[in-house]
Design a protein around this motif. Sequence first.
Motif, PDB file in Angstrom:
ATOM      1  N   LEU A 101       0.846  -1.175   0.132  1.00  0.00           N
ATOM      2  CA  LEU A 101       0.082   0.191   0.127  1.00  0.00           C
ATOM      3  C   LEU A 101       0.949   1.187  -0.189  1.00  0.00           C
ATOM      4  O   LEU A 101       1.407   1.525   1.031  1.00  0.00           O
ATOM      5  N   ASP A 102       1.014   1.754  -1.463  1.00  0.00           N
ATOM      6  CA  ASP A 102       1.822   2.977  -1.119  1.00  0.00           C
ATOM      7  C   ASP A 102       3.187   2.631  -0.782  1.00  0.00           C
ATOM      8  O   ASP A 102       3.913   1.626  -1.285  1.00  0.00           O
ATOM      9  N   ASP A 103       3.941   3.350   0.307  1.00  0.00           N
ATOM     10  CA  ASP A 103       5.158   2.965   0.597  1.00  0.00           C
ATOM     11  C   ASP A 103       5.179   2.080   1.840  1.00  0.00           C
ATOM     12  O   ASP A 103       6.276   1.718   2.436  1.00  0.00           O
ATOM     13  N   MET A 104       3.846   1.484   2.189  1.00  0.00           N
ATOM     14  CA  MET A 104       3.903   0.729   3.389  1.00  0.00           C
ATOM     15  C   MET A 104       3.500  -0.711   3.009  1.00  0.00           C
ATOM     16  O   MET A 104       2.950  -1.055   1.786  1.00  0.00           O
ATOM     17  N   VAL A 105       3.885  -1.825   3.566  1.00  0.00           N
ATOM     18  CA  VAL A 105       3.633  -3.099   3.140  1.00  0.00           C
ATOM     19  C   VAL A 105       2.769  -3.844   4.538  1.00  0.00           C
ATOM     20  O   VAL A 105       3.356  -3.809   5.538  1.00  0.00           O
ATOM     21  N   LEU A 106       1.879  -4.319   4.398  1.00  0.00           N
ATOM     22  CA  LEU A 106       0.948  -5.234   5.216  1.00  0.00           C
ATOM     23  C   LEU A 106       1.467  -6.511   5.073  1.00  0.00           C
ATOM     24  O   LEU A 106       1.468  -7.251   4.067  1.00  0.00           O
ATOM     25  N   LEU A 107       1.939  -6.999   6.348  1.00  0.00           N
ATOM     26  CA  LEU A 107       2.048  -8.658   6.509  1.00  0.00           C
ATOM     27  C   LEU A 107       1.394  -9.163   7.462  1.00  0.00           C
ATOM     28  O   LEU A 107       1.106  -8.909   8.337  1.00  0.00           O
ATOM     29  N   TYR A 108       0.617 -10.190   6.836  1.00  0.00           N
ATOM     30  CA  TYR A 108      -0.403 -10.830   7.428  1.00  0.00           C
ATOM     31  C   TYR A 108       0.400 -12.302   7.756  1.00  0.00           C
ATOM     32  O   TYR A 108       0.777 -13.089   7.126  1.00  0.00           O
ATOM     33  N   HIS A 109       0.536 -12.544   9.033  1.00  0.00           N
ATOM     34  CA  HIS A 109       1.281 -13.861   9.683  1.00  0.00           C
ATOM     35  C   HIS A 109       0.160 -14.703   9.951  1.00  0.00           C
ATOM     36  O   HIS A 109      -0.697 -14.628  10.901  1.00  0.00           O
ATOM     37  N   ARG A 110       0.071 -15.742   9.046  1.00  0.00           N
ATOM     38  CA  ARG A 110      -1.007 -16.667   9.195  1.00  0.00           C
ATOM     39  C   ARG A 110      -1.111 -17.304  10.418  1.00  0.00           C
ATOM     40  O   ARG A 110      -2.118 -17.538  10.945  1.00  0.00           O
ATOM     41  N   SER A 154      -0.037 -16.584  13.460  1.00  0.00           N
ATOM     42  CA  SER A 154      -0.624 -16.010  14.724  1.00  0.00           C
ATOM     43  C   SER A 154      -2.011 -15.202  14.309  1.00  0.00           C
ATOM     44  O   SER A 154      -2.423 -14.730  15.385  1.00  0.00           O
ATOM     45  N   GLY A 155      -2.445 -14.958  13.160  1.00  0.00           N
ATOM     46  CA  GLY A 155      -3.421 -14.084  12.735  1.00  0.00           C
ATOM     47  C   GLY A 155      -3.292 -12.726  12.931  1.00  0.00           C
ATOM     48  O   GLY A 155      -4.265 -12.060  12.724  1.00  0.00           O
ATOM     49  N   GLN A 156      -2.180 -12.338  12.962  1.00  0.00           N
ATOM     50  CA  GLN A 156      -1.797 -10.756  13.369  1.00  0.00           C
ATOM     51  C   GLN A 156      -1.062 -10.311  11.960  1.00  0.00           C
ATOM     52  O   GLN A 156      -0.493 -11.043  10.963  1.00  0.00           O
ATOM     53  N   THR A 157      -1.625  -9.027  11.805  1.00  0.00           N
ATOM     54  CA  THR A 157      -1.117  -8.170  10.586  1.00  0.00           C
ATOM     55  C   THR A 157      -0.069  -7.270  10.962  1.00  0.00           C
ATOM     56  O   THR A 157      -0.369  -6.380  11.981  1.00  0.00           O
ATOM     57  N   HIS A 158       0.935  -6.697  10.349  1.00  0.00           N
ATOM     58  CA  HIS A 158       1.969  -5.959  10.646  1.00  0.00           C
ATOM     59  C   HIS A 158       2.115  -5.196   9.613  1.00  0.00           C
ATOM     60  O   HIS A 158       2.158  -5.394   8.421  1.00  0.00           O
ATOM     61  N   ALA A 165      19.334  -5.478  14.275  1.00  0.00           N
ATOM     62  CA  ALA A 165      18.135  -5.081  14.847  1.00  0.00           C
ATOM     63  C   ALA A 165      16.932  -5.392  14.293  1.00  0.00           C
ATOM     64  O   ALA A 165      16.008  -5.876  14.968  1.00  0.00           O
ATOM     65  N   HIS A 166      16.787  -5.357  13.060  1.00  0.00           N
ATOM     66  CA  HIS A 166      15.437  -5.640  12.478  1.00  0.00           C
ATOM     67  C   HIS A 166      15.150  -7.048  12.312  1.00  0.00           C
ATOM     68  O   HIS A 166      13.868  -7.577  12.591  1.00  0.00           O
ATOM     69  N   LEU A 167      16.207  -7.904  12.331  1.00  0.00           N
ATOM     70  CA  LEU A 167      16.180  -9.356  12.579  1.00  0.00           C
ATOM     71  C   LEU A 167      15.545  -9.623  13.756  1.00  0.00           C
ATOM     72  O   LEU A 167      14.685 -10.591  13.974  1.00  0.00           O
ATOM     73  N   THR A 168      15.995  -9.034  14.903  1.00  0.00           N
ATOM     74  CA  THR A 168      15.786  -9.074  16.282  1.00  0.00           C
ATOM     75  C   THR A 168      14.311  -8.980  16.590  1.00  0.00           C
ATOM     76  O   THR A 168      13.617  -9.933  17.117  1.00  0.00           O
ATOM     77  N   GLU A 169      13.671  -7.900  15.776  1.00  0.00           N
ATOM     78  CA  GLU A 169      12.501  -7.576  15.931  1.00  0.00           C
ATOM     79  C   GLU A 169      11.636  -8.366  15.331  1.00  0.00           C
ATOM     80  O   GLU A 169      10.468  -8.777  15.807  1.00  0.00           O
ATOM     81  N   LEU A 170      11.901  -8.878  14.248  1.00  0.00           N
ATOM     82  CA  LEU A 170      11.224  -9.691  13.406  1.00  0.00           C
ATOM     83  C   LEU A 170      10.829 -11.222  14.025  1.00  0.00           C
ATOM     84  O   LEU A 170      10.048 -11.807  13.877  1.00  0.00           O
ATOM     85  N   THR A 171      12.334 -11.586  14.638  1.00  0.00           N
ATOM     86  CA  THR A 171      12.135 -12.512  15.400  1.00  0.00           C
ATOM     87  C   THR A 171      11.037 -12.648  16.682  1.00  0.00           C
ATOM     88  O   THR A 171      10.273 -13.414  16.812  1.00  0.00           O
ATOM     89  N   ALA A 172      11.081 -11.543  17.256  1.00  0.00           N
ATOM     90  CA  ALA A 172      10.057 -11.460  18.455  1.00  0.00           C
ATOM     91  C   ALA A 172       8.542 -11.266  17.771  1.00  0.00           C
ATOM     92  O   ALA A 172       7.739 -11.600  18.533  1.00  0.00           O
ATOM     93  N   LEU A 173       8.564 -11.043  16.560  1.00  0.00           N
ATOM     94  CA  LEU A 173       7.186 -10.979  16.085  1.00  0.00           C
ATOM     95  C   LEU A 173       6.642 -12.249  15.593  1.00  0.00           C
ATOM     96  O   LEU A 173       5.211 -12.580  15.133  1.00  0.00           O
ATOM     97  N   GLY A 174       7.651 -12.982  15.377  1.00  0.00           N
ATOM     98  CA  GLY A 174       7.245 -14.463  14.922  1.00  0.00           C
ATOM     99  C   GLY A 174       7.436 -14.542  13.384  1.00  0.00           C
ATOM    100  O   GLY A 174       7.089 -15.582  12.873  1.00  0.00           O
ATOM    101  N   LEU A 175       7.701 -13.430  12.730  1.00  0.00           N
ATOM    102  CA  LEU A 175       7.820 -13.379  11.438  1.00  0.00           C
ATOM    103  C   LEU A 175       9.122 -14.241  10.816  1.00  0.00           C
ATOM    104  O   LEU A 175       9.314 -14.709   9.556  1.00  0.00           O
ATOM    105  N   VAL A 176      10.185 -14.187  11.635  1.00  0.00           N
ATOM    106  CA  VAL A 176      11.553 -14.917  11.417  1.00  0.00           C
ATOM    107  C   VAL A 176      11.923 -15.627  12.683  1.00  0.00           C
ATOM    108  O   VAL A 176      11.464 -15.234  13.636  1.00  0.00           O
ATOM    109  N   ARG A 177      12.565 -16.687  12.412  1.00  0.00           N
ATOM    110  CA  ARG A 177      13.051 -17.430  13.495  1.00  0.00           C
ATOM    111  C   ARG A 177      14.662 -17.559  13.315  1.00  0.00           C
ATOM    112  O   ARG A 177      15.134 -17.524  12.247  1.00  0.00           O
ATOM    113  N   ILE A 178      15.281 -17.872  14.633  1.00  0.00           N
ATOM    114  CA  ILE A 178      16.472 -18.271  14.643  1.00  0.00           C
ATOM    115  C   ILE A 178      16.676 -19.995  14.143  1.00  0.00           C
ATOM    116  O   ILE A 178      15.879 -20.634  14.794  1.00  0.00           O
ATOM    117  N   ALA A 179      17.437 -20.046  13.227  1.00  0.00           N
ATOM    118  CA  ALA A 179      17.635 -21.594  12.761  1.00  0.00           C
ATOM    119  C   ALA A 179      18.749 -22.327  13.628  1.00  0.00           C
ATOM    120  O   ALA A 179      19.466 -21.694  14.257  1.00  0.00           O
TER     121      ALA A 179
END
Length: 93
Positions: free
Chosen positions: A18-27, A29-33, A79-93
Amino acid sequence: MPRRYCQESPDAIASCELDDMVLLYHRPSGQTHMVISPVPEILATLDDGAALTAGEVHGELARLYDLGAAEAAEQLVEAHLTELTALGLVRIA
């Protein structure tokens, strides 16, 4: 040893621009970021299922974009990867 990050699964996140923003729906958790650059670009580097370090993600992004000072940019990616991990969008392998 540096942490390696990856996406949970290729179909766990649905995105919509959406313009300069991206909506991420995390299936799972059911959350949208709502995110802006560089988050979509960081997620795109992890899209192939590979587990990458923050330095490797930075290296991939640096090939595509002008990121400025390498050390500061790599810290920002971490820092972004740490935040994305906290949101559940990324995980530590």
